[in-house]
Design an enzyme around this catalytic site. Structure first.
Site, mmCIF file in Angstrom:
data_model
loop_
_atom_site.group_PDB
_atom_site.id
_atom_site.type_symbol
_atom_site.label_atom_id
_atom_site.label_comp_id
_atom_site.label_asym_id
_atom_site.label_seq_id
_atom_site.Cartn_x
_atom_site.Cartn_y
_atom_site.Cartn_z
ATOM 1 N N HIS A 30 -9.059 -5.206 10.876
ATOM 2 C CA HIS A 30 -9.659 -5.019 9.256
ATOM 3 C C HIS A 30 -11.210 -4.081 9.562
ATOM 4 O O HIS A 30 -11.913 -4.164 8.865
ATOM 5 C CB HIS A 30 -10.216 -6.100 8.897
ATOM 6 C CG HIS A 30 -8.864 -7.014 8.204
ATOM 7 N ND1 HIS A 30 -7.818 -7.076 9.049
ATOM 8 C CD2 HIS A 30 -8.799 -7.423 6.916
ATOM 9 C CE1 HIS A 30 -6.966 -7.892 8.210
ATOM 10 N NE2 HIS A 30 -7.339 -7.774 6.905
ATOM 11 N N GLU A 79 0.831 -1.230 0.055
ATOM 12 C CA GLU A 79 -0.167 -0.160 -0.005
ATOM 13 C C GLU A 79 0.967 1.180 -0.034
ATOM 14 O O GLU A 79 0.412 2.191 -0.804
ATOM 15 C CB GLU A 79 -0.830 -0.059 1.176
ATOM 16 C CG GLU A 79 -1.962 -0.922 1.144
ATOM 17 C CD GLU A 79 -1.881 -2.481 1.495
ATOM 18 O OE1 GLU A 79 -0.535 -2.814 1.866
ATOM 19 O OE2 GLU A 79 -2.579 -3.328 1.453
#
Lengths: 368, 325
Positions: free
Chosen positions: B129, B60
């Site tokens: 998450h 990322e």
């Protein structure tokens, strides 16, 4: 004091005094006399600009950090002197030399250091954040290694637009252990991007020597092999060598759209920043050795004297002019106004700075 | 007007903008060959090819940073984060680079990048998450943050985001991806920074964003049916910029406010909204402002408890009755 580790610059230290072995390289041999003098002049201007900064800093007029480029001039000079109109560059916080090389004025650079509205970023960036996108210079970035993905993205954009260009992505030796750099390496190689990672290895990541910070297979550039990238090491005290080897990487970027890692051995004469007393992690003798034997500006001057491109008189004139230019820039920076209170909330959003019929967002975006 | 899902609305927005502007590129983990981890980008690779729809490695900081760099040179990347929770490994790029470069360059550079993906709890996947970072990111000047709750807003806000010349972070919700609603086929945008009154009422204002809007609308129905209370629901749609006027206008009408969000309470979006109401509509209030947010703990895995941790219709109804008491 513990004996500091020996720098891994053996190749550069062994480099004999005298004419550069790279003077005859086509990229150097093809330079006109004027181009060589211009390159020397730029190196001298970086040197004198930086030395002038020290005085202003000591007068208390420069706040924050001041990371000087003295000793490393041949790296920016050699690499950037090769760039064409679709070649871009981006670097970390030791960014003054790159700015002057792309053609930023001493006035705007000096005024940025003193936080004045006439500075290149209108006093909003400071020493670590020079930008000149009109000259393909995308900063000036404060977080170690954070610019590596950006530079890779600039190269991606050049390729996407079908242009034959590149992005020189500079970083220090301390950056090579940052995750963002490794992620950038991987993407650059995976997607065949025309990016050249230039590791300016001055031996110390702040006050930690390379030996104490980095596990490496003999040199930092060799890590490129892990990403299936080409790499090279360069003596950064010889501007001709920097140009010769960087030219090969540029050719690879332009003609094959492939990345390269270049490790350029260099040395900084002053502390990491002016806040670094520079007393704990290296010997004074080491600095003296580099100053006396490896100074890139003096070496290039000798080279050009040897080539009879320069005369001692012309060199003196160039250096006097650079000093005078830096003095004038210091006065300009001193006399320029500060940004205003209202300026604090400008340049945050493009849309707020460009309100018109085509802008669509509403609501409060700057809060009380 | 077609009735399509929130997921299809997002895809339609990207397809429109890919057709409109050749500099728009979709990039992210599994967006191309895999057809999207949530099928939001399904079919786009086939339609637009690998130059426009790009699979990235799980990296990322690298690919988001690459997108920001490309945006400085005029590319308009629309980056998918599989979860906004993963933005945390790219925080330096998202905040320091995209958010600061315009400022630090004195306005010389802008970063027209969109980062989008789900930012929600409630899916039984545990704390790592389930982050909802809209307040964290919106606290940085230089960044815009939007949170669509309906298919219509999802399409309109994403199109506006892609055309915007500043970094816009679009926070979606996996639980809403299958929700359906009317969405025009023709070109439209939802301007960023304009709240939407999703239900008109007179007795209480509920301010919400994202899925909390849907929860609040359900609560409003119960409050009307079972308690005879007329509730107005203001959907912020955009966190920064914030439509302060629509919030204040509603509160000045109802004189009571309940703020609902799926964030944790400390420094949540509604802390700012509560401050706004007390500073600009203090004399209008007939009761203290109340909040409903997620219970202040990392997101619990156990599904039964997670449903209780997050704002439920029942909690919103109960808290509304306290404001109305």
């Amino acid at each position: 004091m513990a004996k500091p580790a020996v720098l891994t610059h053996p190749e550069s230290l062994k480099h004999p005094a005298g004419p550069s072995a790279y003077a005859k390289d086509p990229v150097n041999a093809s330079m006109t006399k004027e181009a060589k003098i211009a390159l020397y002049t730029k190196m001298a201007r970086i040197r004198h600009f930086e030395q002038r900064c020290i005085r202003i800093y000591q007068q208390g007029k420069i706040g924050g950090f001041l990371h000087l480029y003295v000793g490393q001039e041949a790296v920016a000079a050699g690499t950037i002197s090769l760039l064409g109109k679709n070649d871009h560059l981006i670097t970390g916080y030791r960014d003054h030399g790159h700015g002057l090389m792309v053609g930023m004025g001493m006035n705007e650079c000096m005024a940025e250091l003193t936080g004045k509205v006439t500075g290149c970023s209108q006093g909003k960036g400071g020493s670590m954040h020079y930008f000149a996108p009109d000259k393909n210079y995308w900063g000036g970035h404060g977080i170690v290694g954070g610019q590596a993905p950006l530079g890779t993205g600039l190269a991606y954009a050049v390729k996407y637009q079908g242009l034959k260009g590149s992005c020189l992505t500079f970083m220090g030796d301390g950056a090579v252990n940052q995750g963002a750099v490794h992620e950038a390496y991987n993407l650059a190689s995976l997607w065949d991007l025309p990016v050249i990672f230039v590791v300016e290895n001055n031996g110390y990541s702040m006050g930690t020597s390379q030996e104490r910070s980095t596990a490496h297979p003999g040199c930092l550039a060799k890590r490129a092999e892990g990403y299936n990238m080409a790499w090279d090491v360069i003596n950064g005290h010889d501007v001709y060598e920097v140009r010769a080897k960087t030219a090969l990487a540029l050719k690879r970027a332009h003609e094959e759209s492939k990345p390269t890692v270049l490790e350029i051995f260099t040395y900084r004469y002053f502390g990491h920043s002016m806040a670094d007393p520079d007393k704990t992690y290296r010997e004074k003798e080491e600095i003296k050795t580099y100053r006396d034997k490896k100074d890139p500006v003096l070496l290039f001057e000798q080279e050009l004297l040897h080539e009879k491109v320069l005369t001692p008189e012309l060199s003196q004139t160039i250096n006097d002019a650079a000093m005078a230019e830096a003095d004038k820039a210091a006065i300009f920076a001193d006399e320029s106004p500060d940004p205003t209170l209202a300026d604090i909330t400008k340049h945050i959003y493009w849309e707020e700075d460009n309100r018109g019929p085509k802008t669509t967002s509403r609501g409060t975006i700057i809060f009380e | 007007m077609a009735v399509i899902s929130y997921r299809e609305a997002l895809r339609a927005a990207m397809r429109d903008e890919l057709n409109r502007d050749k500099n728009v590129v979709i990039m992210g983990e599994e967006v191309a060959q895999f057809n999207g981890a949530y099928k939001v980008t399904e079919g786009l690779l086939k339609e637009f090819g690998p130059k426009r729809i790009v699979d990235t490695p799980i990296s990322e900081a690298g690919f988001i940073g690459l997108g920001i760099g490309a945006s400085m040179l005029g590319i308009r990347p629309v980056m998918e984060l599989m979860f906004w929770s993963f933005s945390y490994v790219a925080f330096d790029q998202i905040v320091n680079n995209a958010g600061n470069i315009r400022y630090m360059s004195g306005g010389l550079i802008n970063c027209p990048i969109v980062i989008r993906g789900p930012a929600n709890g409630g899916t039984n996947v545990g704390a790592t998450h389930s982050h909802t970072p809209e307040a964290i990111l919106a606290s940085h000047p230089g960044i815009k943050v939007v949170c669509p709750a309906t298919p219509y807003d999802a399409k309109g806000l994403l199109k506006a985001a892609i055309r915007d010349n500043d970094p816009v972070y679009v926070m979606e919700n996996t639980i809403l991806y299958n929700d359906k609603g009317e969405v025009p086929d023709e070109d439209y945008i939802v301007p960023i920074g304009v709240a939407d009154v999703k239900r008109i009422g007179t007795d209480l204002t509920i301010v919400a964003h994202g899925r909390a809007v849907i929860t609040s609308l359900k609560a409003a129905e119960i409050l009307e049916k079972d308690h005879g209370v007329s509730v107005e629901v203001v959907d912020l749609r955009s966190i920064r910029p914030l439509d302060e006027e629509t919030i204040l206008k509603s509160v000045r009408k109802t004189h009571r406010a309940l703020l609902v969000e799926e964030n944790k309470p400390f420094c949540g979006v509604d802390a700012q909204v509560a401050y706004l109401i007390q500073s600009k509509a203090f004399d209008e209030l007939d009761a203290p402002v109340h909040r409903v947010s997620s219970i202040d703990a990392p997101q619990i895995y156990c599904k039964r408890m997670e449903d209780l941790q997050m704002p439920s219709v029942e909690r919103v109804v109960a808290e509304a009755l306290k404001v109305l008491a």
